[in-house]
Design a protein around this motif. Sequence first.
Motif, PDB file in Angstrom:
ATOM      1  N   ARG A  19       0.850  -1.188   0.000  1.00 36.98           N
ATOM      2  CA  ARG A  19       0.000   0.000   0.000  1.00 36.98           C
ATOM      3  C   ARG A  19       0.889   1.243   0.000  1.00 36.98           C
ATOM      4  O   ARG A  19       1.753   1.390   0.859  1.00 36.98           O
ATOM      5  CB  ARG A  19      -0.888   0.025   1.231  1.00 36.98           C
ATOM      6  N   TYR A  21       0.618   5.395  -0.065  1.00 34.52           N
ATOM      7  CA  TYR A  21      -0.226   6.591   0.005  1.00 34.52           C
ATOM      8  C   TYR A  21       0.428   7.671  -0.829  1.00 34.52           C
ATOM      9  O   TYR A  21       1.596   7.983  -0.628  1.00 34.52           O
ATOM     10  CB  TYR A  21      -0.340   7.109   1.440  1.00 34.52           C
ATOM     11  N   THR A  65      -2.529  -0.161  11.118  1.00 35.61           N
ATOM     12  CA  THR A  65      -3.884   0.294  10.807  1.00 35.61           C
ATOM     13  C   THR A  65      -4.162   0.179   9.315  1.00 35.61           C
ATOM     14  O   THR A  65      -5.260  -0.196   8.900  1.00 35.61           O
ATOM     15  CB  THR A  65      -4.069   1.745  11.295  1.00 35.61           C
ATOM     16  N   LYS A  69      -7.311  -1.661   7.654  1.00 31.32           N
ATOM     17  CA  LYS A  69      -8.246  -0.959   6.762  1.00 31.32           C
ATOM     18  C   LYS A  69      -8.412  -1.739   5.453  1.00 31.32           C
ATOM     19  O   LYS A  69      -9.501  -1.815   4.896  1.00 31.32           O
ATOM     20  CB  LYS A  69      -7.750   0.459   6.456  1.00 31.32           C
ATOM     21  N   THR A  72     -10.562  -4.766   6.141  1.00 29.79           N
ATOM     22  CA  THR A  72     -11.959  -4.447   6.429  1.00 29.79           C
ATOM     23  C   THR A  72     -12.633  -3.748   5.244  1.00 29.79           C
ATOM     24  O   THR A  72     -13.666  -3.096   5.417  1.00 29.79           O
ATOM     25  CB  THR A  72     -12.081  -3.567   7.692  1.00 29.79           C
ATOM     26  N   THR A  73     -12.051  -3.835   4.091  1.00 31.43           N
ATOM     27  CA  THR A  73     -12.599  -3.326   2.818  1.00 31.43           C
ATOM     28  C   THR A  73     -12.716  -1.801   2.766  1.00 31.43           C
ATOM     29  O   THR A  73     -13.444  -1.255   1.960  1.00 31.43           O
ATOM     30  CB  THR A  73     -14.008  -3.894   2.482  1.00 31.43           C
ATOM     31  N   LEU A  74     -11.982  -1.110   3.634  1.00 34.12           N
ATOM     32  CA  LEU A  74     -12.082   0.344   3.658  1.00 34.12           C
ATOM     33  C   LEU A  74     -10.991   1.017   2.837  1.00 34.12           C
ATOM     34  O   LEU A  74     -11.037   2.218   2.606  1.00 34.12           O
ATOM     35  CB  LEU A  74     -12.007   0.852   5.099  1.00 34.12           C
ATOM     36  N   LEU A  75     -10.012   0.244   2.430  1.00 29.28           N
ATOM     37  CA  LEU A  75      -8.879   0.815   1.723  1.00 29.28           C
ATOM     38  C   LEU A  75      -8.457  -0.170   0.639  1.00 29.28           C
ATOM     39  O   LEU A  75      -8.442  -1.375   0.871  1.00 29.28           O
ATOM     40  CB  LEU A  75      -7.741   1.041   2.725  1.00 29.28           C
ATOM     41  N   ALA A  76      -8.143   0.364  -0.524  1.00 28.76           N
ATOM     42  CA  ALA A  76      -7.723  -0.505  -1.619  1.00 28.76           C
ATOM     43  C   ALA A  76      -6.221  -0.773  -1.501  1.00 28.76           C
ATOM     44  O   ALA A  76      -5.452   0.152  -1.287  1.00 28.76           O
ATOM     45  CB  ALA A  76      -8.031   0.175  -2.943  1.00 28.76           C
ATOM     46  N   TYR A  83      -7.458 -11.925   1.617  1.00 32.16           N
ATOM     47  CA  TYR A  83      -8.662 -12.746   1.690  1.00 32.16           C
ATOM     48  C   TYR A  83      -9.172 -12.823   3.115  1.00 32.16           C
ATOM     49  O   TYR A  83      -8.397 -12.930   4.057  1.00 32.16           O
ATOM     50  CB  TYR A  83      -8.380 -14.177   1.205  1.00 32.16           C
ATOM     51  N   VAL A  93     -16.749  -7.890  -1.663  1.00 34.64           N
ATOM     52  CA  VAL A  93     -16.852  -6.889  -0.593  1.00 34.64           C
ATOM     53  C   VAL A  93     -18.034  -7.146   0.341  1.00 34.64           C
ATOM     54  O   VAL A  93     -17.891  -7.192   1.559  1.00 34.64           O
ATOM     55  CB  VAL A  93     -16.947  -5.477  -1.207  1.00 34.64           C
ATOM     56  N   ARG A  97     -18.003  -8.130   4.290  1.00 29.21           N
ATOM     57  CA  ARG A  97     -18.554  -7.205   5.280  1.00 29.21           C
ATOM     58  C   ARG A  97     -19.555  -7.873   6.211  1.00 29.21           C
ATOM     59  O   ARG A  97     -19.765  -7.430   7.338  1.00 29.21           O
ATOM     60  CB  ARG A  97     -19.213  -6.011   4.585  1.00 29.21           C
TER      61      ARG A  97
END
Lengths: 348, 291
Positions: A19, A21, A65, A69, A72-76, A83, A93, A97
């Motif tokens: 990831r 940013y 974190t 994220k 928890t499907t909040l961040l690509a 998985y 998704v 969830r």
Amino acid sequence: MSHSAQDTVPAIQTIDVRRVYQARGGRSIGGAQAGKGVTALDGVSLTVQRGEIFGLLGRNGAGKTTLIKILTTLLAPSGGQAYIDGMDVTRDVIKVRQIIAMVSGGEQSGYGILTVREQLWMFAQFYGVPSKVAHARIDELLSAVGLGDQANQKVYALSTGMRQRMNLCRALVSDPEILFLDEPTVGLDVEASRAVREYVRKWMGENPRRTVLLTTHYMFEADELCDHVAVINHGQIVAEGTTDDLKRGLQEHARFQLEMAEWLPAFTEMLRERDGVVDAQTEQRNDRTQLRLALLREEFIVPTIASINEAGGRVLALRRIEPTLEEAFVRLVGDEAESQREGEEAQR
Amino acid sequence: MTALTPSTAAPARPAQRGRNMRAGLRLGIMTMVGRAYPRLVAANREPDWIFYEVALPLLQICAFALVYKALHAPQQYIGLVILGGGMMAFWINVLWSMAAQLHWERQSGNLELYLMAPASMLWILAGMAIGGMLATAVRATAVLILGSLIFGVTYNVVSYPLVILAFLFSLVALYGLGSMLASLYLLYNREVWAIQEVIQEPVALLTGSYVPVAALGPYVGAFAALIPLTLGLDAVRQLVFPHLLPTLLPAGLEIAILAVLVVVFCGGAAWSLNFIERRAKIQGKLSLKWQ
Ligand SMILES: Nc1ncnc2c1ncn2[C@@H]1O[C@H](COP(=O)(O)OP(=O)(O)OP(=O)(O)O)[C@@H](O)[C@H]1O
Ligand SMILES: [Mg+2]
């Protein structure tokens, strides 16, 4: 549903997850480097089995974190796969969830004007829990975390610790299978954090399919709760295993501490020359002598003590020195002062 | 690495699909009810709303009404102002409790939890809208009744079904617009306050809440028509005070346009929410950090 096949699917699995940013606004502020962004995760591969409490340890900014994220499907993710129960967090998704929940330390979710009960009921609605079931669950959860008397109190009137316990109930009211706890006890007093830990353990014991991924900065918490831990540093996993594995991995020699009576300085020299003894140090404590031994292997303690007895020394107490998880952690990721210097540099 | 069983592999049979759809609908409605709840509760738990949301609008209406009285305008003009005041309550609710709402939900951490829940965020927005509409309806009705009693305004309704239709369409379109703005505000979180301030007052004028729209001329009127409040208000006025004023368009046409606006804004809300969610997941903008 064939259970045997299902159970082999890990609760959580990440494969080479990355990831990055991007720098805010896309403009480079501090020259060329600023445009490249921050690499928060740099190829993280982890597997968490069903029924485990898995601890993710790392300094501030290590990427804990960020990983939560993504899971928890909040961040690509910028690369790699993740998985949950065999389902891809970027594609399945909705299904993911349905079985997850997350609590972050210090979170201010919900609405202050609602009562604790109403707030929990609202979140139960979001997961399709029928009101009757929800209220029964709410009663049970609240009394289990010691908030039974607060059920009808307004959320804004709760203390930080009460609020955090309510947040835990909020996550559990949907009866998730996989729970993410991001520093769940930060800012809590001794009793409140113990209440949270105890309840998490109890909750895990109720159903073998339940799984927890937890981050914490308190090493004793990880030691107390977690079956497995991974240490993450600068977005990479630098160590993984049981807490005992981690502590042992750190220890090259078996270390012992002995309380001795009738000690003669010559004994120290004698010990140092023995086979299997790596080091021997003494310190005078009132009428006793404290002897610290480093041995090649644990087994050497028996002949070593025998030789002391033969020479006329007397062993009053013997204790194996276990390294703490904290020592193991510091060894793996460097000390606090260094981390702060790095943090300050990163801020600039 | 071991191969993972893809969970989406098995195609759902029609019966199964029907059941899934029903379950999805049930979950969506429960989500909506859950999110509407705090709005309804909040409305009655904080008694100071009576002052802010009934007394203040009434005062504002009084100010306009007194001006009209001084000009010896017909009594029905004051009725227009009262209607406008009632509708303005919805606009203020849409601005502060719909458009700006996701921005606030992000600050409290609710946004993440809403996204993480299995139902579509659209249901959350629908819950916010319905809760807001019902709570505001109580205030708007209070303003309408009190205002009419104070100034002795009488209404001469041409067709109740059409009035209700015009009112409902403009309300749904209005909240659809609010939902659309809500997503877009997430993109520009710093500018939100500035935008809010800039929009609120001119809209009160443009939409003709206190001054008849037709008085603003055709161009300004056409622009203002984009905001569903304008057409809705104009249609309702025509239907309760017939032949009083030059109108923007015939009421029937206005209602038809409103129906189109409902589709456009609700569709736009769905589209922009989806767009924002995907973009925010890539940029890491779903949560705010204060450190
Ligand atoms: N939304 C974001 N935008 C840009 N950079 C971010 C964002 N979130 C995190 N980062 C950066 O990514 C890195 C990892 O952050 P992350 O929050 O995952 O760390 P952490 O391990 O949870 O730290 P802590 O223990 O302080 O909570 C940090 O360098 C952080 O500054
Ligand atoms: Mg963190």
